[in-house]
Design an enzyme around this catalytic site. Sequence first.
Site, PDB file in Angstrom:
ATOM      1  N   GLY A 151      -2.500  -3.297  -2.236  1.00 33.81           N
ATOM      2  CA  GLY A 151      -1.009  -3.971  -1.941  1.00 33.81           C
ATOM      3  C   GLY A 151      -1.113  -4.849  -0.706  1.00 33.81           C
ATOM      4  O   GLY A 151      -2.145  -4.533   0.249  1.00 33.81           O
ATOM      5  N   SER A 191       0.726  -1.389  -0.045  1.00 36.55           N
ATOM      6  CA  SER A 191       0.156  -0.019  -0.132  1.00 36.55           C
ATOM      7  C   SER A 191       0.822   1.273   0.119  1.00 36.55           C
ATOM      8  O   SER A 191       1.918   1.261   0.948  1.00 36.55           O
ATOM      9  CB  SER A 191      -0.911  -0.118   1.311  1.00 36.55           C
ATOM     10  OG  SER A 191      -1.553   1.026   1.467  1.00 36.55           O
ATOM     11  N   GLY A 192       0.433   2.202  -0.894  1.00 37.36           N
ATOM     12  CA  GLY A 192       1.510   3.205  -0.957  1.00 37.36           C
ATOM     13  C   GLY A 192       2.706   3.224  -2.034  1.00 37.36           C
ATOM     14  O   GLY A 192       3.286   4.208  -1.812  1.00 37.36           O
ATOM     15  N   THR A 196      -1.549   2.670  -8.028  1.00 36.73           N
ATOM     16  CA  THR A 196      -2.699   3.293  -8.618  1.00 36.73           C
ATOM     17  C   THR A 196      -2.245   4.564  -9.398  1.00 36.73           C
ATOM     18  O   THR A 196      -2.509   4.584 -10.680  1.00 36.73           O
ATOM     19  CB  THR A 196      -3.540   3.933  -7.511  1.00 36.73           C
ATOM     20  OG1 THR A 196      -4.030   3.147  -6.936  1.00 36.73           O
ATOM     21  CG2 THR A 196      -4.650   4.599  -8.261  1.00 36.73           C
ATOM     22  N   SER A 202      -5.299   5.672  -0.634  1.00 41.26           N
ATOM     23  CA  SER A 202      -5.179   4.105  -0.681  1.00 41.26           C
ATOM     24  C   SER A 202      -6.658   3.606  -1.307  1.00 41.26           C
ATOM     25  O   SER A 202      -7.640   4.000  -1.067  1.00 41.26           O
ATOM     26  CB  SER A 202      -5.134   3.844   0.710  1.00 41.26           C
ATOM     27  OG  SER A 202      -4.926   2.312   0.511  1.00 41.26           O
ATOM     28  N   SER A 203      -6.146   2.642  -2.200  1.00 44.73           N
ATOM     29  CA  SER A 203      -7.317   2.044  -2.984  1.00 44.73           C
ATOM     30  C   SER A 203      -7.773   1.202  -2.040  1.00 44.73           C
ATOM     31  O   SER A 203      -7.278   0.065  -1.592  1.00 44.73           O
ATOM     32  CB  SER A 203      -6.879   1.269  -4.342  1.00 44.73           C
ATOM     33  OG  SER A 203      -5.985   2.254  -5.079  1.00 44.73           O
ATOM     34  N   GLU A 257      -0.675  -5.932   2.973  1.00 41.85           N
ATOM     35  CA  GLU A 257      -0.944  -4.682   4.088  1.00 41.85           C
ATOM     36  C   GLU A 257      -0.674  -5.550   5.292  1.00 41.85           C
ATOM     37  O   GLU A 257      -0.902  -6.741   5.393  1.00 41.85           O
ATOM     38  CB  GLU A 257      -2.306  -4.362   4.144  1.00 41.85           C
ATOM     39  CG  GLU A 257      -2.659  -3.298   3.209  1.00 41.85           C
ATOM     40  CD  GLU A 257      -4.266  -2.975   3.096  1.00 41.85           C
ATOM     41  OE1 GLU A 257      -4.196  -1.718   2.622  1.00 41.85           O
ATOM     42  OE2 GLU A 257      -4.954  -3.714   3.690  1.00 41.85           O
ATOM     43  N   ASN A 262      -1.074   5.429   3.264  1.00 38.75           N
ATOM     44  CA  ASN A 262      -1.476   6.134   1.876  1.00 38.75           C
ATOM     45  C   ASN A 262      -2.852   7.147   1.969  1.00 38.75           C
ATOM     46  O   ASN A 262      -3.520   6.586   2.419  1.00 38.75           O
ATOM     47  CB  ASN A 262      -1.719   5.002   0.753  1.00 38.75           C
ATOM     48  CG  ASN A 262      -1.864   5.738  -0.600  1.00 38.75           C
ATOM     49  OD1 ASN A 262      -1.691   6.733  -0.775  1.00 38.75           O
ATOM     50  ND2 ASN A 262      -1.671   4.667  -1.459  1.00 38.75           N
TER      51      ASN A 262
END
Length: 1107
Positions: free
Chosen positions: A390, A110-111, A115, A163-164, A392, A160
């Site tokens: 991502g 993540s981050g 994306t 974050s998605s 996590e 993030n």
Amino acid sequence: MAKMEVKTSLLDDMIGVGDMVLLEPLNEDSFINNLKKRFDHNEVYTYIGSVVISINPYRSLPIYTPEKVEEYRNRNFYELSPHIFALSDEAYRSLRDQDKDQCILITGESGAGKTEASKLVMSYVAAVCGKGAEVNQVKEQLLQSNPVLEAFGNAKTVRNDNSSRFGKYMDIEFDFKGDPLGGVISNYLLEKSRVVKQPRGERNFHIFYQILSGASEEFLCKLKLERDFSRYNYLGLDSARVNGVDDASNFRTVRNAMQIVGFMDHETQSVFEVVAAVLKLGNIEFKPESRANGLDESKIKDKNELKEICELTGIDQSVLERAFSFRTVEAKQEKVSTTLNVAQAYYARDALAKNLYSRLFSWLVTRINESIKAQTKVRKKVMGVLDIYGFEIFEDNSFEQFIINYCNEKLQQIFIELTLKEEQEEYIREGIEWTHIEYFNNAIICDLIENNQTGILAMLDEECLRPGTVTDDTFLEKLNQVCATHQHFESRMSKCSRFLNDTSLPHSCFRIQHYAGKVMYQVEGFVDKNNDLLYRDLSQAMWKANHSLIKALFPEGNPAKINLKRPPTAGSQFKASVATLMKNLQTKNPNYIRCIKPNDKKAAHVFNEALVCHQIRYLGLLENVRVRRAGYAFRQPYEPCLERYKMLCKQTWPHWRGPARAGVEVLFNELGIPEEEFSFGRSKIFIRNPRTLFKLEDLRKQRLEDLATLIGKIYRGWKCRTRFLLMKKCQIIIASWYRRYSQQQKYQKIKSSAITVQSYIRGWKARKLLRELKHLKRCNEAATVIAAYWHGTQARRELRRLKDEARNKHAIAVIWAFWLGYKVRREYRKFFRANAGRKIYEFTLQRLMQKYFLEMKNKMPSLSPIDKNWPARPYLFLDSTHKELKRIFHLWRCKKYRDQFTDQQKLIYEEKLEASELFKDKKALYPASVGQPFQGAYLEISENPKYKKLKDAVDEKIIIAEVVNKINRANGKAASRIFLLTKNNVLLADQKSGTIKSEVPLGDVTKVSMSSQNDGFFAVHLKEGSEAASKGDFLLSSDHLIEMATKLYRTTLSQTKQKLNIEISDEFLVQFKQDKVCVKFIQGSQKNGNIPTCKRKNNRLLEVAVP
Ligand SMILES: Nc1ncnc2c1ncn2[C@@H]1O[C@H](COP(=O)(O)OP(=O)(O)OP(=O)(O)O)[C@@H](O)[C@H]1O
Ligand SMILES: [Mg+2]
């Protein structure tokens, strides 16, 4: 000049190594150092063969400009420094040109920038694929789907800010030309628990904050919302505002994007109504209320919020209220209704909020798909872009993390499979021997989770479906039993004693050793989340809503479609969709972007080696390099290889004529590279060690330097020589121009001197000639003069002689004549003296007369009677003859003239003669009458129809017909009358009508009186006592007075044989009836111009003023 093609390569100006495969030595440290070195130089992309490693720079770099797009467009993958655009270009071109469906797999925690990477790929493809209005619209819709989905599916997490919280796989579809046709988006498991609760330091989904910040007051009012975040329980307050994020402007972007994607206004409205409803659901609170049976029943504290929700969504308030208080369970046609306690009511509320939101999200994806789906049925080429949440590891990891990490495991699995497969296939394709390489295969972890019998997901499902009391603990217990022996499963309570004393592992948790590290999962909530239970009462309440979107979101609420079968659990649903995704990905050519997060602080320029090292490890990047280098570290098609190194060997430099492979063979042999270091594939050369490649590169660099020196040398030589030649040429031109100029000057000088000399010489010559000629002329003249003198002398002498001779002769003749005369005279003297005098006189006279007449004959004047010329008299004695002759001649020519007259003319002339006799020298008007034609009948009586009556009345011949003025006796004024004279009568008639006024026989006319002056007045006196005389005499005036009087006189004479008395006097009497009036003519008044005027002075006097 043709543009010079500059062949560049990844190997040019490399910072560290651009492709990790070339890293030497290859170990973790060198790997990280290489990444760090490149990161420090803003090189965030590095290759492992065709895999792109992307390190999140956490700041905007100037490497995504349209110029960069152009730079990477249609270039070979290894031609330029590593870039996400190079990978996008490669994928797009093989899709377009080789008809291979592509997928771009973007992984990382993540981050790490997944994306962002997916958006970069999409924007690159949009920039390079076809253009045109329709294509642009498709592109725009595809790109604009991102902000919509991000607003609803992304949230700020501790890792993030954007974050998605869902997985996204987007298939972009192209036609055969590579123009985009449309796309299909698949979404994977939205982290819906975030709707009702967010971990500390995190936010709910962006859209909630965006609405509250960006919507207008009016719109908020419509949605029954307030701007204040703190009013809503579902919005975590501690980080409601995120630095660098402008929720209000993002809201506008989202609305705009929704419009571009094709959302109707009412759809957008409905979507925001649902969002508002979710937000407001969180504000519904419950209180316990004791019931008779001793159980607690929940009641809604403040119904206001509920009322507003119902108004917003069109749900019947009582239905919803009931659904929050009761739960109906249907089993075997029996309905059992139980009350909900406060905790259950809160559970039901949150479940409803989560379901509403997650279903809305899925609906949004479906709706976007509807807009962006390709409009044609032709075969499509597909490029899939996978941007999934991502890997996590949080402090508290729950079911969601478990699911997310499972998905990442699967992706790693497919990465391993496909990379190896691709590598293997390449070796086979190129005919190179394949040597096996050791790497960690995470299939075992995947199996731990997804195995149909013993997998954790299967176990969880089993627990959820099992009758009896099911709790998270029973689930953990089950795990402890079944997975105890698994290498990657760790639990305190497992049968395996390894972790019995591991205090870092709480009792309510289990730990999995993922490929990316160990993750401890809190078992609490697993069962519930997997069940994903929404009480049927609630879904039915939703279905009943008078709101088309909400109704559509809860189809199972339709009582007609009641399905007693349990819906599939969240876990199994996810497993199935991941399996479908994997299958889908396997059919496509994979392209990898492996995102790495350089630090945990979202900070630019910070490279945390430990963090990166961890990611490299679990991503298996080192293994990836090893696999890639198994056997051969570097490979390249023959053509570019030969092109790059051909300068290292004489045979291949500067041109190799044969096939590229043969060229490379010659090159490698010539360079003495050991045979074990390389292998010849079908289309590529494979180099075993990076060392060899670097050696080649060093040699090339050195050779390039030599070549550069050589080129420089030759260039300088060429430049100098060109300059020299140019200068030489210039010098020649200048010299020639100068020579020409000086020669021109010299020539001019010589020319003018020559002309001077010439002119002198010519002058001298001319003078000399002149002198000679003059001399000659003088000589000639002298000779002539002498000759003339001589001839003159001669002539004079001769003349004298002749004169003398003639004189002598003449003297003789004279003497002879005298002598003869003398003899004659003496002979006839007597006779001559008697007759000669008279005869000579007569003869002379006769001669003179003869001469006179002959001369007169020639000098005769013209025959005109008025010609006064007559020749002068020559001799005095002929004076009377001359006059007589003149008279006779005049009479003769008058006769001649008269003989030409007609009778008419004769008559007129007779009249004129008469007139002259009567008036000449008597009346001053006479001279004016001489030129008048004496026409008589001036008025054409017979021709003019007006006078027909007059004509008929007068049957005699008309002698005079003329208009005259009759003077009024009373006042002397004139009136026009026609004056007619016939053989016997004088008539006066009216001029206009022609009626006869007076008729006087000629016998009655006694006299005509007129003045001597230049006027036309005349009086016709009548015989006293005659019939006509009763009215008195006529006093008339006419310009033709002379003619009229003459004619009257002549006619009277011929008719009466009596001469008419014509009296010319400036004063005469006229008989007017009884009175006699004196008419007196006075001269001189000019009053009326040239016209005489008549005026009655008194009874006895009428005065006529004549000018
Ligand atoms: N190439 C880049 N250039 C500049 N900034 C970047 C780039 N990639 C990522 N970032 C920054 O990093 C942040 C996080 O990136 P991104 O949202 O893509 O991460 P992610 O991998 O999708 O994370 P998650 O799994 O949480 O969705 C972005 O909001 C952006 O600020
Ligand atoms: Mg993301």
